[in-house]
Design a protein around this motif. Structure first.
Motif, PDB file in Angstrom:
ATOM      1  N   GLY A 252      32.467  23.336 -10.412  1.00  0.00           N
ATOM      2  CA  GLY A 252      31.345  22.711 -11.071  1.00  0.00           C
ATOM      3  C   GLY A 252      30.045  23.390 -10.715  1.00  0.00           C
ATOM      4  O   GLY A 252      30.016  24.575 -10.378  1.00  0.00           O
ATOM      5  N   TYR A 253      28.988  22.609 -10.750  1.00  0.00           N
ATOM      6  CA  TYR A 253      27.658  23.135 -10.449  1.00  0.00           C
ATOM      7  C   TYR A 253      26.814  22.027  -9.847  1.00  0.00           C
ATOM      8  O   TYR A 253      26.863  20.880 -10.307  1.00  0.00           O
ATOM      9  CB  TYR A 253      27.000  23.668 -11.734  1.00  0.00           C
ATOM     10  CG  TYR A 253      25.592  24.158 -11.522  1.00  0.00           C
ATOM     11  CD1 TYR A 253      25.349  25.383 -10.910  1.00  0.00           C
ATOM     12  CD2 TYR A 253      24.513  23.380 -11.913  1.00  0.00           C
ATOM     13  CE1 TYR A 253      24.058  25.823 -10.700  1.00  0.00           C
ATOM     14  CE2 TYR A 253      23.221  23.812 -11.706  1.00  0.00           C
ATOM     15  CZ  TYR A 253      22.998  25.040 -11.100  1.00  0.00           C
ATOM     16  OH  TYR A 253      21.724  25.471 -10.876  1.00  0.00           O
ATOM     17  N   ASN A 254      26.074  22.356  -8.810  1.00  0.00           N
ATOM     18  CA  ASN A 254      25.105  21.452  -8.206  1.00  0.00           C
ATOM     19  C   ASN A 254      25.785  20.169  -7.726  1.00  0.00           C
ATOM     20  O   ASN A 254      26.589  20.219  -6.821  1.00  0.00           O
ATOM     21  CB  ASN A 254      23.962  21.192  -9.197  1.00  0.00           C
ATOM     22  CG  ASN A 254      22.682  20.789  -8.515  1.00  0.00           C
ATOM     23  OD1 ASN A 254      22.578  20.871  -7.296  1.00  0.00           O
ATOM     24  ND2 ASN A 254      21.713  20.346  -9.275  1.00  0.00           N
ATOM     25  N   THR A 255      25.496  19.031  -8.339  1.00  0.00           N
ATOM     26  CA  THR A 255      26.079  17.749  -7.903  1.00  0.00           C
ATOM     27  C   THR A 255      27.108  17.226  -8.899  1.00  0.00           C
ATOM     28  O   THR A 255      27.219  16.025  -9.127  1.00  0.00           O
ATOM     29  CB  THR A 255      24.976  16.683  -7.710  1.00  0.00           C
ATOM     30  OG1 THR A 255      24.293  16.518  -8.959  1.00  0.00           O
ATOM     31  CG2 THR A 255      24.005  17.087  -6.625  1.00  0.00           C
ATOM     32  N   SER A 256      27.885  18.134  -9.479  1.00  0.00           N
ATOM     33  CA  SER A 256      28.814  17.730 -10.535  1.00  0.00           C
ATOM     34  C   SER A 256      30.112  17.119 -10.018  1.00  0.00           C
ATOM     35  O   SER A 256      30.899  16.610 -10.806  1.00  0.00           O
ATOM     36  CB  SER A 256      29.133  18.931 -11.434  1.00  0.00           C
ATOM     37  OG  SER A 256      29.769  19.946 -10.687  1.00  0.00           O
ATOM     38  N   VAL A 257      30.356  17.136  -8.706  1.00  0.00           N
ATOM     39  CA  VAL A 257      31.536  16.495  -8.125  1.00  0.00           C
ATOM     40  C   VAL A 257      31.057  15.284  -7.333  1.00  0.00           C
ATOM     41  O   VAL A 257      30.252  15.416  -6.403  1.00  0.00           O
ATOM     42  CB  VAL A 257      32.324  17.470  -7.213  1.00  0.00           C
ATOM     43  CG1 VAL A 257      33.475  16.745  -6.527  1.00  0.00           C
ATOM     44  CG2 VAL A 257      32.829  18.651  -8.024  1.00  0.00           C
ATOM     45  N   LYS A 258      31.540  14.096  -7.716  1.00  0.00           N
ATOM     46  CA  LYS A 258      31.053  12.848  -7.125  1.00  0.00           C
ATOM     47  C   LYS A 258      32.210  11.941  -6.720  1.00  0.00           C
ATOM     48  O   LYS A 258      32.634  11.097  -7.489  1.00  0.00           O
ATOM     49  CB  LYS A 258      30.135  12.125  -8.111  1.00  0.00           C
ATOM     50  CG  LYS A 258      28.913  12.943  -8.474  1.00  0.00           C
ATOM     51  CD  LYS A 258      28.088  12.277  -9.531  1.00  0.00           C
ATOM     52  CE  LYS A 258      26.928  13.191  -9.877  1.00  0.00           C
ATOM     53  NZ  LYS A 258      26.162  12.711 -10.992  1.00  0.00           N
ATOM     54  N   PRO A 259      32.716  12.107  -5.493  1.00  0.00           N
ATOM     55  CA  PRO A 259      33.775  11.219  -5.017  1.00  0.00           C
ATOM     56  C   PRO A 259      33.196   9.911  -4.484  1.00  0.00           C
ATOM     57  O   PRO A 259      32.069   9.886  -3.985  1.00  0.00           O
ATOM     58  CB  PRO A 259      34.427  12.031  -3.896  1.00  0.00           C
ATOM     59  CG  PRO A 259      33.315  12.885  -3.384  1.00  0.00           C
ATOM     60  CD  PRO A 259      32.427  13.184  -4.555  1.00  0.00           C
ATOM     61  N   LYS A 260      33.970   8.841  -4.607  1.00  0.00           N
ATOM     62  CA  LYS A 260      33.544   7.535  -4.097  1.00  0.00           C
ATOM     63  C   LYS A 260      34.770   6.770  -3.613  1.00  0.00           C
ATOM     64  O   LYS A 260      35.865   6.952  -4.131  1.00  0.00           O
ATOM     65  CB  LYS A 260      32.870   6.705  -5.191  1.00  0.00           C
ATOM     66  CG  LYS A 260      31.615   7.287  -5.767  1.00  0.00           C
ATOM     67  CD  LYS A 260      31.108   6.383  -6.895  1.00  0.00           C
ATOM     68  CE  LYS A 260      30.335   7.152  -7.921  1.00  0.00           C
ATOM     69  NZ  LYS A 260      31.052   7.704  -9.021  1.00  0.00           N
ATOM     70  N   THR A 261      34.531   5.891  -2.658  1.00  0.00           N
ATOM     71  CA  THR A 261      35.573   4.975  -2.195  1.00  0.00           C
ATOM     72  C   THR A 261      34.981   3.581  -2.156  1.00  0.00           C
ATOM     73  O   THR A 261      33.874   3.398  -1.651  1.00  0.00           O
ATOM     74  CB  THR A 261      36.056   5.348  -0.777  1.00  0.00           C
ATOM     75  OG1 THR A 261      36.429   6.707  -0.766  1.00  0.00           O
ATOM     76  CG2 THR A 261      37.220   4.478  -0.358  1.00  0.00           C
TER      77      THR A 261
ATOM     78  N   VAL B 294      32.591  17.290 -13.535  1.00  0.00           N
ATOM     79  CA  VAL B 294      32.230  17.810 -14.841  1.00  0.00           C
ATOM     80  C   VAL B 294      32.946  19.145 -15.049  1.00  0.00           C
ATOM     81  O   VAL B 294      32.971  19.991 -14.150  1.00  0.00           O
ATOM     82  CB  VAL B 294      30.703  17.998 -14.955  1.00  0.00           C
ATOM     83  CG1 VAL B 294      30.319  18.552 -16.317  1.00  0.00           C
ATOM     84  CG2 VAL B 294      29.984  16.674 -14.687  1.00  0.00           C
ATOM     85  N   VAL B 295      33.528  19.316 -16.232  1.00  0.00           N
ATOM     86  CA  VAL B 295      34.165  20.577 -16.605  1.00  0.00           C
ATOM     87  C   VAL B 295      33.186  21.328 -17.500  1.00  0.00           C
ATOM     88  O   VAL B 295      32.841  20.852 -18.579  1.00  0.00           O
ATOM     89  CB  VAL B 295      35.509  20.341 -17.336  1.00  0.00           C
ATOM     90  CG1 VAL B 295      36.103  21.667 -17.806  1.00  0.00           C
ATOM     91  CG2 VAL B 295      36.481  19.592 -16.434  1.00  0.00           C
ATOM     92  N   PHE B 296      32.736  22.479 -17.035  1.00  0.00           N
ATOM     93  CA  PHE B 296      31.738  23.272 -17.755  1.00  0.00           C
ATOM     94  C   PHE B 296      32.397  24.392 -18.564  1.00  0.00           C
ATOM     95  O   PHE B 296      32.001  25.544 -18.484  1.00  0.00           O
ATOM     96  CB  PHE B 296      30.743  23.880 -16.765  1.00  0.00           C
ATOM     97  CG  PHE B 296      29.879  22.866 -16.085  1.00  0.00           C
ATOM     98  CD1 PHE B 296      28.756  22.362 -16.715  1.00  0.00           C
ATOM     99  CD2 PHE B 296      30.187  22.417 -14.810  1.00  0.00           C
ATOM    100  CE1 PHE B 296      27.941  21.428 -16.087  1.00  0.00           C
ATOM    101  CE2 PHE B 296      29.386  21.489 -14.173  1.00  0.00           C
ATOM    102  CZ  PHE B 296      28.266  20.987 -14.817  1.00  0.00           C
TER     103      PHE B 296
ATOM    104  N   GLU C 206      24.798  18.938 -21.633  1.00  0.00           N
ATOM    105  CA  GLU C 206      24.915  20.058 -22.568  1.00  0.00           C
ATOM    106  C   GLU C 206      26.308  20.160 -23.175  1.00  0.00           C
ATOM    107  O   GLU C 206      26.817  21.239 -23.430  1.00  0.00           O
ATOM    108  CB  GLU C 206      24.510  21.366 -21.883  1.00  0.00           C
ATOM    109  CG  GLU C 206      23.061  21.340 -21.437  1.00  0.00           C
ATOM    110  CD  GLU C 206      22.601  22.627 -20.766  1.00  0.00           C
ATOM    111  OE1 GLU C 206      23.433  23.540 -20.572  1.00  0.00           O
ATOM    112  OE2 GLU C 206      21.421  22.706 -20.451  1.00  0.00           O
ATOM    113  N   GLY C 207      26.959  19.006 -23.356  1.00  0.00           N
ATOM    114  CA  GLY C 207      28.257  18.979 -24.006  1.00  0.00           C
ATOM    115  C   GLY C 207      29.435  19.207 -23.094  1.00  0.00           C
ATOM    116  O   GLY C 207      30.571  19.279 -23.557  1.00  0.00           O
ATOM    117  N   ALA C 208      29.197  19.318 -21.790  1.00  0.00           N
ATOM    118  CA  ALA C 208      30.297  19.488 -20.845  1.00  0.00           C
ATOM    119  C   ALA C 208      31.150  18.220 -20.837  1.00  0.00           C
ATOM    120  O   ALA C 208      30.723  17.157 -21.277  1.00  0.00           O
ATOM    121  CB  ALA C 208      29.750  19.765 -19.449  1.00  0.00           C
TER     122      ALA C 208
END
Length: 193
Positions: free
Chosen positions: A64-73, A91-93, A150-152
């Motif tokens: 991804g890019y920047n903060t595009s991976v957001k895990p949570k519990t 996010v898949v770019f 942007e459509g990702a």
């Protein structure tokens, strides 16, 4: 009778090594059915020291890019148990028919996700989400007119709706950060030239 919920250690603040939030912009996905076994630490079963895949199986890297991976519990209190909802949003770019085909497979499959935290002190770098039950595609969104994405493809994976994980995300750790990262990357499909 053993009390499963008894506290056994202090939680102290380390002034010299404060926790840093955030994750690296990459998520590693494995088909749950391709995981033959987890090798757990004998002293702390929350730590997984190795993952055994079925013959010929591999994991996959979604960058991804920047903060595009957001895990949570999230802790879920049930009538007769305590459970944890694991969530990994990313996010898949990329675009195209091959990308769509791969994303559609998430809708009919359960996966296990490994994320890498920015904080890498001790055994804190890598966490495994969906260790026991796997994660399912909950929502998928793509809006070509959204100025932010942007459509990702915005992908949301969560624990199954009716069942939640019995534990928090497991820790992947094998003697050091470098050794753990090398072992993880050895399980991931090589980039094609």
């Amino acid at each position: 009778m053993t009390n499963c919920g008894q506290l056994i250690q202090n939680m102290l603040y380390d002034c010299n090594n404060p926790v840093v939030g955030g994750t690296e912009a990459v998520v590693y996905l494995f088909n749950r059915s391709d995981i033959a076994a987890y090798v757990r630490d004998t002293n702390n079963p929350q730590i997984i020291t190795d993952i055994t895949l079925t013959q010929g199986a591999t994991g996959y890297r979604y960058e991804g890019y920047n903060t595009s991976v957001k895990p949570k519990t999230t802790f879920i209190k049930k009538d007769y148990s305590a459970r944890f909802d694991h969530m990994v949003d990313f996010v898949v770019f990329a675009k195209g028919s091959a990308v769509k085909t791969e994303i559609e497979k998430l809708g009919t499959n359960r996966v296990v996700a490994i994320i890498e935290n920015i904080h890498k002190s001790g055994d804190s770098a890598f966490e495994i989400f969906g260790t026991d039950l796997g994660l399912e595609l909950t929502t998928l969104k793509s809006d070509p007119n959204d100025a932010n994405s942007e459509g990702a493809y915005e992908v949301n994976l969560t624990s199954p709706a009716n069942f939640k994980e019995p534990h928090m995300p497991a820790t992947l750790y094998k003697t050091s950060y470098a050794t753990t990262k090398t072992a993880l990357l050895a399980l991931i499909k090589a980039d094609e030239a």
